[in-house]
Design a protein around this motif. Structure first.
Motif, mmCIF file in Angstrom:
data_model
loop_
_atom_site.group_PDB
_atom_site.id
_atom_site.type_symbol
_atom_site.label_atom_id
_atom_site.label_comp_id
_atom_site.label_asym_id
_atom_site.label_seq_id
_atom_site.Cartn_x
_atom_site.Cartn_y
_atom_site.Cartn_z
ATOM 1 N N THR A 3 0.830 -1.193 0.000
ATOM 2 C CA THR A 3 0.000 0.000 0.000
ATOM 3 C C THR A 3 0.867 1.247 0.000
ATOM 4 O OG1 THR A 3 -0.095 0.175 2.411
ATOM 5 C CG2 THR A 3 -1.720 -1.262 1.333
ATOM 6 N N LYS A 33 0.923 3.345 2.272
ATOM 7 C CA LYS A 33 1.463 3.470 3.626
ATOM 8 C C LYS A 33 2.811 2.765 3.741
ATOM 9 C CE LYS A 33 0.179 2.623 8.473
ATOM 10 N NZ LYS A 33 -0.886 2.101 9.367
ATOM 11 N N ASP A 34 2.940 1.606 3.079
ATOM 12 C CA ASP A 34 4.202 0.870 3.093
ATOM 13 C C ASP A 34 5.303 1.645 2.373
ATOM 14 O OD1 ASP A 34 2.931 -1.315 4.371
ATOM 15 O OD2 ASP A 34 2.239 -2.070 2.438
ATOM 16 N N GLU A 86 2.471 9.968 4.381
ATOM 17 C CA GLU A 86 1.678 9.321 3.329
ATOM 18 C C GLU A 86 1.261 10.300 2.239
ATOM 19 O OE1 GLU A 86 -1.530 6.652 4.369
ATOM 20 O OE2 GLU A 86 -0.595 6.242 6.312
ATOM 21 N N ALA A 128 5.452 4.924 1.948
ATOM 22 C CA ALA A 128 5.802 6.094 2.750
ATOM 23 C C ALA A 128 6.737 5.707 3.895
ATOM 24 C CB ALA A 128 4.533 6.749 3.285
ATOM 25 N N ALA A 129 6.439 4.571 4.540
ATOM 26 C CA ALA A 129 7.288 4.112 5.651
ATOM 27 C C ALA A 129 8.699 3.787 5.166
ATOM 28 C CB ALA A 129 6.649 2.894 6.311
#
Length: 336
Positions: A3, A5-6, A15, A8-9
């Motif tokens: 995703t 989110k992954d 995000e 961005a991390a």
């Protein structure tokens, strides 16, 4: 499933920053902004991230898809039509969703509503038109969904049809030149304004050249057997598969040699019987590409729906070698 989110991390950014970078939005000219963009793109590649087309469509309000309705793709004409729609759509950055109506009115209405729920940007309706579909078609049009039809219709929906106003009288004239006094026009009972125009052209041309006209509306191949038994002296047929069946039914009859003219396009011309004395031919590829172009114009530029037509051409048997037949299957052959 990876995703945003992954990504961005992995990149070490918020995000929203990752989302803006992957959507192609500008990140500015500062060095730190460029570095964040590079980290996001690198993280996406490492993780194998693929953006959601559904999410992208929701943000932009457009799916870049076109729905195509046809009755079937088991014959050469509709298979070639679908291939051409897909090719022309892809050239404009659109994908095609295919729906088969099986020539059934309930199925057709279901397909129309399903395409609307699928959020297609426009619909190319190339199936047989039923009067019962009119409320559904008008509802979609009034909802602002661009639609184009293959047949002239009573719904006021844009269409790119076929124009036989020159070719059909020439075909009837050729029959008169052969001494024909009675001729039959066989056309599917599709209940479209386009067929009404064709029948009126036939009647007027017969009146002009002193030929008694007869109309035949097949609902099945059994009706073509009945027509073969009736033995009309001359036949103009607007249904290639029906004509093929008719010619098979009369093959071997020594007492019956009718004058036969078929209405074809460059795709199904290859399936013609050998006994034709003339042919009316339509440039279907040009017609279909024009229809897709008009539909995309409605979608992207909000152009007013229009009714257009492509002129067909009459060929006598001596000029059959001039007919531009096309077999789309040969374009995609490759050596094994």
């Amino acid at each position: 499933m990876v995703t945003i989110k992954d990504v961005a991390a992995r990149a070490g950014v918020p995000e929203k920053t990752a989302m803006r970078a992957l959507s192609g939005m500008t990140m500015g000219k500062r060095r730190d902004a460029r570095e964040r963009l590079e980290r996001v793109m690198k993280a996406a590649a490492e993780l194998g991230y693929q953006p959601s087309e559904i999410a992208k469509a929701l943000r932009k309000g457009r799916t870049r898809t076109i729905g195509l309705l046809v009755g079937s793709i088991t014959n050469r004409y509709f298979a070639s039509l679908a291939e051409t729609v897909m090719d022309e759509a892809e050239q404009h950055g659109y994908r095609m969703i295919l729906e088969l109506t099986r020539w059934n009115v309930e199925k057709s209405i279901f397909c129309l509503e399903h395409l609307q729920r699928s959020r297609v940007d426009g619909i190319f309706y190339a199936s047989g038109h039923f009067p019962e579909e009119r409320p559904c078609l008008e509802k979609l049009r009034n909802a602002g969904l661009p639609i184009i039809m293959l047949y002239r219709n009573a719904c006021g929906i844009a269409s790119v049809g076929r124009d036989h106003s020159v070719s059909l009288p020439l075909a009837v004239q050729s029959l008169a030149g052969k001494g024909v006094s009675n001729a039959t026009l066989s056309v599917w009972d599709s209940r479209t304004p386009q067929d009404e125009v064709l029948m009126e052209l036939f009647r007027n041309a017969c009146r002009k050249y002193g030929i008694a006209p007869a109309l035949h509306h097949p609902h099945s191949l059994d009706d073509m057997d009945a027509l073969a038994n009736a033995a009309p002296p001359a036949l103009i047929c607007d249904a290639p598969y029906c004509l093929k069946h008719f010619c098979s039914a009369i093959r071997g009859r020594q007492d019956y040699h009718p004058h036969i003219i078929g209405i074809y396009d460059e795709w199904n011309w290859l399936e013609r019987p050998d006994s034709l004395c003339g042919a009316i031919l339509l440039q279907s590829e040009k017609q279909i590409r024009l229809a897709v172009h008009e539909l995309i114009g409605q979608i992207e530029h909000h152009t007013e729906p229009d009714t257009l037509s492509i002129q067909s051409r009459f060929y006598c048997r001596e000029n059959f070698n001039d007919i531009p037949a096309k077999d789309l299957a040969s374009r995609h052959l490759f050596p094994f």
